[in-house]
Scaffold this motif. Sequence first.
Motif, PDB file in Angstrom:
ATOM      1  N   THR A 188     -32.902 -28.049  -2.232  1.00 33.52           N
ATOM      2  CA  THR A 188     -34.045 -28.160  -3.125  1.00 33.52           C
ATOM      3  C   THR A 188     -33.534 -28.235  -4.550  1.00 33.52           C
ATOM      4  O   THR A 188     -32.407 -27.844  -4.837  1.00 33.52           O
ATOM      5  N   THR A 189     -34.369 -28.744  -5.427  1.00 33.20           N
ATOM      6  CA  THR A 189     -33.979 -28.767  -6.839  1.00 33.20           C
ATOM      7  C   THR A 189     -34.737 -27.698  -7.610  1.00 33.20           C
ATOM      8  O   THR A 189     -34.644 -27.601  -8.823  1.00 33.20           O
ATOM      9  N   ARG A 190     -35.500 -26.889  -6.893  1.00 34.44           N
ATOM     10  CA  ARG A 190     -36.395 -25.952  -7.569  1.00 34.44           C
ATOM     11  C   ARG A 190     -35.835 -24.551  -7.754  1.00 34.44           C
ATOM     12  O   ARG A 190     -36.548 -23.650  -8.156  1.00 34.44           O
ATOM     13  N   LEU A 191     -34.588 -24.329  -7.435  1.00 35.92           N
ATOM     14  CA  LEU A 191     -34.054 -22.963  -7.507  1.00 35.92           C
ATOM     15  C   LEU A 191     -32.891 -22.841  -8.479  1.00 35.92           C
ATOM     16  O   LEU A 191     -31.947 -22.093  -8.236  1.00 35.92           O
ATOM     17  N   GLY A 192     -32.950 -23.528  -9.593  1.00 38.12           N
ATOM     18  CA  GLY A 192     -31.836 -23.436 -10.512  1.00 38.12           C
ATOM     19  C   GLY A 192     -30.585 -24.004  -9.874  1.00 38.12           C
ATOM     20  O   GLY A 192     -30.624 -25.069  -9.260  1.00 38.12           O
ATOM     21  N   SER A 193     -29.492 -23.292  -9.992  1.00 41.64           N
ATOM     22  CA  SER A 193     -28.254 -23.863  -9.484  1.00 41.64           C
ATOM     23  C   SER A 193     -28.052 -23.577  -8.003  1.00 41.64           C
ATOM     24  O   SER A 193     -27.088 -24.009  -7.408  1.00 41.64           O
ATOM     25  N   GLN A 194     -28.960 -22.796  -7.424  1.00 42.05           N
ATOM     26  CA  GLN A 194     -28.842 -22.534  -5.987  1.00 42.05           C
ATOM     27  C   GLN A 194     -29.620 -23.610  -5.254  1.00 42.05           C
ATOM     28  O   GLN A 194     -30.836 -23.516  -5.144  1.00 42.05           O
ATOM     29  N   ASN A 195     -28.942 -24.622  -4.743  1.00 41.63           N
ATOM     30  CA  ASN A 195     -29.733 -25.710  -4.184  1.00 41.63           C
ATOM     31  C   ASN A 195     -29.920 -25.631  -2.674  1.00 41.63           C
ATOM     32  O   ASN A 195     -30.745 -26.310  -2.121  1.00 41.63           O
ATOM     33  N   ALA A 196     -29.172 -24.765  -2.001  1.00 36.98           N
ATOM     34  CA  ALA A 196     -29.307 -24.698  -0.551  1.00 36.98           C
ATOM     35  C   ALA A 196     -30.231 -23.553  -0.141  1.00 36.98           C
ATOM     36  O   ALA A 196     -30.047 -22.420  -0.560  1.00 36.98           O
ATOM     37  N   VAL A 197     -31.251 -23.867   0.643  1.00 39.97           N
ATOM     38  CA  VAL A 197     -32.111 -22.799   1.156  1.00 39.97           C
ATOM     39  C   VAL A 197     -31.794 -22.497   2.615  1.00 39.97           C
ATOM     40  O   VAL A 197     -32.167 -21.459   3.137  1.00 39.97           O
ATOM     41  N   ALA A 198     -31.128 -23.448   3.243  1.00 43.06           N
ATOM     42  CA  ALA A 198     -30.694 -23.218   4.623  1.00 43.06           C
ATOM     43  C   ALA A 198     -29.446 -24.055   4.814  1.00 43.06           C
ATOM     44  O   ALA A 198     -29.322 -25.120   4.213  1.00 43.06           O
ATOM     45  N   ALA A 199     -28.525 -23.582   5.594  1.00 48.85           N
ATOM     46  CA  ALA A 199     -27.303 -24.345   5.812  1.00 48.85           C
ATOM     47  C   ALA A 199     -26.691 -23.950   7.136  1.00 48.85           C
ATOM     48  O   ALA A 199     -26.889 -22.840   7.635  1.00 48.85           O
ATOM     49  N   GLY A 200     -25.950 -24.887   7.706  1.00 50.26           N
ATOM     50  CA  GLY A 200     -25.331 -24.561   8.979  1.00 50.26           C
ATOM     51  C   GLY A 200     -24.473 -25.706   9.469  1.00 50.26           C
ATOM     52  O   GLY A 200     -24.165 -26.632   8.728  1.00 50.26           O
ATOM     53  N   GLY A 201     -24.129 -25.613  10.731  1.00 51.64           N
ATOM     54  CA  GLY A 201     -23.303 -26.656  11.294  1.00 51.64           C
ATOM     55  C   GLY A 201     -22.730 -26.228  12.632  1.00 51.64           C
ATOM     56  O   GLY A 201     -23.022 -25.144  13.139  1.00 51.64           O
ATOM     57  N   ARG A 202     -21.904 -27.110  13.156  1.00 45.32           N
ATOM     58  CA  ARG A 202     -21.280 -26.880  14.454  1.00 45.32           C
ATOM     59  C   ARG A 202     -19.985 -26.100  14.243  1.00 45.32           C
ATOM     60  O   ARG A 202     -19.319 -26.263  13.210  1.00 45.32           O
ATOM     61  N   TYR A 203     -19.683 -25.226  15.187  1.00 44.33           N
ATOM     62  CA  TYR A 203     -18.464 -24.413  15.074  1.00 44.33           C
ATOM     63  C   TYR A 203     -17.801 -24.276  16.435  1.00 44.33           C
ATOM     64  O   TYR A 203     -17.760 -23.217  17.030  1.00 44.33           O
ATOM     65  N   ASP A 204     -17.257 -25.392  16.900  1.00 46.00           N
ATOM     66  CA  ASP A 204     -16.765 -25.426  18.282  1.00 46.00           C
ATOM     67  C   ASP A 204     -15.544 -24.550  18.547  1.00 46.00           C
ATOM     68  O   ASP A 204     -15.269 -24.218  19.689  1.00 46.00           O
ATOM     69  N   GLY A 205     -14.813 -24.165  17.497  1.00 44.95           N
ATOM     70  CA  GLY A 205     -13.621 -23.365  17.766  1.00 44.95           C
ATOM     71  C   GLY A 205     -13.814 -21.877  17.544  1.00 44.95           C
ATOM     72  O   GLY A 205     -12.923 -21.064  17.819  1.00 44.95           O
ATOM     73  N   LEU A 206     -14.976 -21.506  17.046  1.00 47.24           N
ATOM     74  CA  LEU A 206     -15.155 -20.136  16.566  1.00 47.24           C
ATOM     75  C   LEU A 206     -15.061 -19.069  17.656  1.00 47.24           C
ATOM     76  O   LEU A 206     -14.373 -18.070  17.500  1.00 47.24           O
ATOM     77  N   VAL A 207     -15.742 -19.289  18.759  1.00 49.49           N
ATOM     78  CA  VAL A 207     -15.798 -18.243  19.785  1.00 49.49           C
ATOM     79  C   VAL A 207     -14.390 -17.937  20.307  1.00 49.49           C
ATOM     80  O   VAL A 207     -13.995 -16.780  20.462  1.00 49.49           O
ATOM     81  N   LYS A 208     -13.628 -18.992  20.512  1.00 47.59           N
ATOM     82  CA  LYS A 208     -12.266 -18.787  20.991  1.00 47.59           C
ATOM     83  C   LYS A 208     -11.425 -18.053  19.945  1.00 47.59           C
ATOM     84  O   LYS A 208     -10.606 -17.190  20.255  1.00 47.59           O
ATOM     85  N   GLN A 209     -11.683 -18.388  18.704  1.00 43.99           N
ATOM     86  CA  GLN A 209     -10.918 -17.805  17.607  1.00 43.99           C
ATOM     87  C   GLN A 209     -11.107 -16.299  17.491  1.00 43.99           C
ATOM     88  O   GLN A 209     -10.221 -15.581  17.050  1.00 43.99           O
ATOM     89  N   ILE A 210     -12.273 -15.807  17.902  1.00 40.30           N
ATOM     90  CA  ILE A 210     -12.467 -14.362  17.840  1.00 40.30           C
ATOM     91  C   ILE A 210     -12.184 -13.719  19.194  1.00 40.30           C
ATOM     92  O   ILE A 210     -12.589 -12.592  19.459  1.00 40.30           O
ATOM     93  N   GLY A 211     -11.498 -14.448  20.061  1.00 39.40           N
ATOM     94  CA  GLY A 211     -11.007 -13.845  21.292  1.00 39.40           C
ATOM     95  C   GLY A 211     -11.882 -14.060  22.505  1.00 39.40           C
ATOM     96  O   GLY A 211     -11.678 -13.438  23.545  1.00 39.40           O
ATOM     97  N   GLY A 212     -12.839 -14.979  22.404  1.00 40.78           N
ATOM     98  CA  GLY A 212     -13.698 -15.271  23.552  1.00 40.78           C
ATOM     99  C   GLY A 212     -13.255 -16.550  24.226  1.00 40.78           C
ATOM    100  O   GLY A 212     -12.214 -17.115  23.879  1.00 40.78           O
ATOM    101  N   PRO A 213     -14.025 -17.014  25.202  1.00 43.85           N
ATOM    102  CA  PRO A 213     -13.704 -18.283  25.858  1.00 43.85           C
ATOM    103  C   PRO A 213     -13.957 -19.452  24.905  1.00 43.85           C
ATOM    104  O   PRO A 213     -14.596 -19.284  23.870  1.00 43.85           O
ATOM    105  N   ALA A 214     -13.478 -20.631  25.266  1.00 45.08           N
ATOM    106  CA  ALA A 214     -13.652 -21.802  24.409  1.00 45.08           C
ATOM    107  C   ALA A 214     -15.072 -22.333  24.553  1.00 45.08           C
ATOM    108  O   ALA A 214     -15.330 -23.226  25.350  1.00 45.08           O
TER     109      ALA A 214
END
Length: 424
Positions: free
Chosen positions: A271-297
Amino acid sequence: MSIAGIKGMNDILPGEVETWQFLEKTAREVFRTYGFSEIRVPVVEKTELFCRSIGETTDIVEKEMYSFEDRSGNSISLRPEGTAPVMRALVQHKLYNLDSINKLYYSGPMFRYERPQKGRYRQFHQLGAEVVGVDDPKVDAQVLAMLDQFFQEAGIADVELQINSLGCPECRPAYRDLLVAYLEVRLESLCDDCKRRYRTNPLRALDCKSTGCKAATAEAPSVLAHLCCGCDTHFGKVRGYLDGMNIPYAVNDRMVRGLDYYTKTTFEMVTTRLGSQNAVAAGGRYDGLVKQIGGPALSGIGFAMGLERLALLKGDEAVVRDRPEIFLAGLGEAASDRSFLLMQELQRQGLRAEMDFEGRSLKSQMRRADKLGARYVLILGEDELSRGGAELRDMDAATQEDVQLDQLLSVMIERCGLVRRDKA
RNA sequence: GUGGGUGUAGCUCAGUUGGCAGAGCACCGGAUUGUGGCUCCGGAUGUCGAGGGUUCAAGCCCCUUCACUCACCCCA
């Protein structure tokens, strides 16, 4: 001198909290229809969890965590974000064995030690969702559709969905090298920060606000042009599904992430309505994360929304005043005592009832009833009391009539059509 | 961590070359015995962010400090 709260940690007062409740309710309803279940995880975790997931060299881990030793000397941290704890819980309780796909959402306070400013606080609140176990682009599109629907139903306009792909361990290193090489010959025009980190985090320069960096990176190679075959088709399919669902979006190939674990699809609601904070929601895919913290792939994708930022965008427009059904105005001690008992009977039936506890004049009780927005006022004086009746005044219509006190409950229930749901 | 701005009544803010602390809104009371909104009349309210200094005299000038705020950085 009175004791103030902690810097960057805010109270949410009556009048503001209604907006929060609205946002939370809307999210619960939307997320439910997409088959998400709530998960609640602790507010503190072992520091190591965040180092391993978010990345040792990110700003969050390097300088923004509230980390301390507990009494047995273990380093623990207030969570700076929600995905890592949720993944930790998923692994710890082996939720992936119950079902091959897990759709979870969470909500609660996060903590980062930053200088507060508009839309950025040290304790802030995120509402997030995660899908773990399936890496089909349909899942990416589902998550984006859900996010889009939330904003629609919450009535928050003026936001734009931006998407990008950051590639995967296959293609990102090569692109990164390319970018480093590109920046290397243009170091002179970069700002000090970007100069310092062009080797450790070259992507950051693409997102830099300084005019020098903007100019220097204008012709920089695009991630999207250097995706491997798998990532490229994945991204293409995500876009195709979004188009098919008529969900508007913009591709922003300069969007970067502050957390190391992201792969492939990333996105932001800006958004452009929050000063310099333009993201109100953010995310993405994280296919390596679970394995990285010691879980399965396991692959995963998710997002988090900043509740403070959503609340700022929403303002108090969503707040409808909660009017009392009835205000009981009693004159004199006996009438006041009787009003008090009547009030409780009404409240027990689920009607919002109010009265004055300060022995004020009728005039001022009426004023108060008006200020509260009461629909009806029961005027009970000595005369009425002695004959077992009272005046019931309709405040909107400015009319009033006699009622028998033993009829009051049924009259009010009939008028307001309101009976406590949990009673029947 | 760096820079700018602001601190005076519950809120929003005035306050002159240094000379008794102000307004609007909100709040409370009243306008023929016991009836709201509109109007009118009346009322209460201050550690002038804190500490020190200059001065006969400081909200105002000087020093220190704290808080809030916006921006950089970074991020939701």
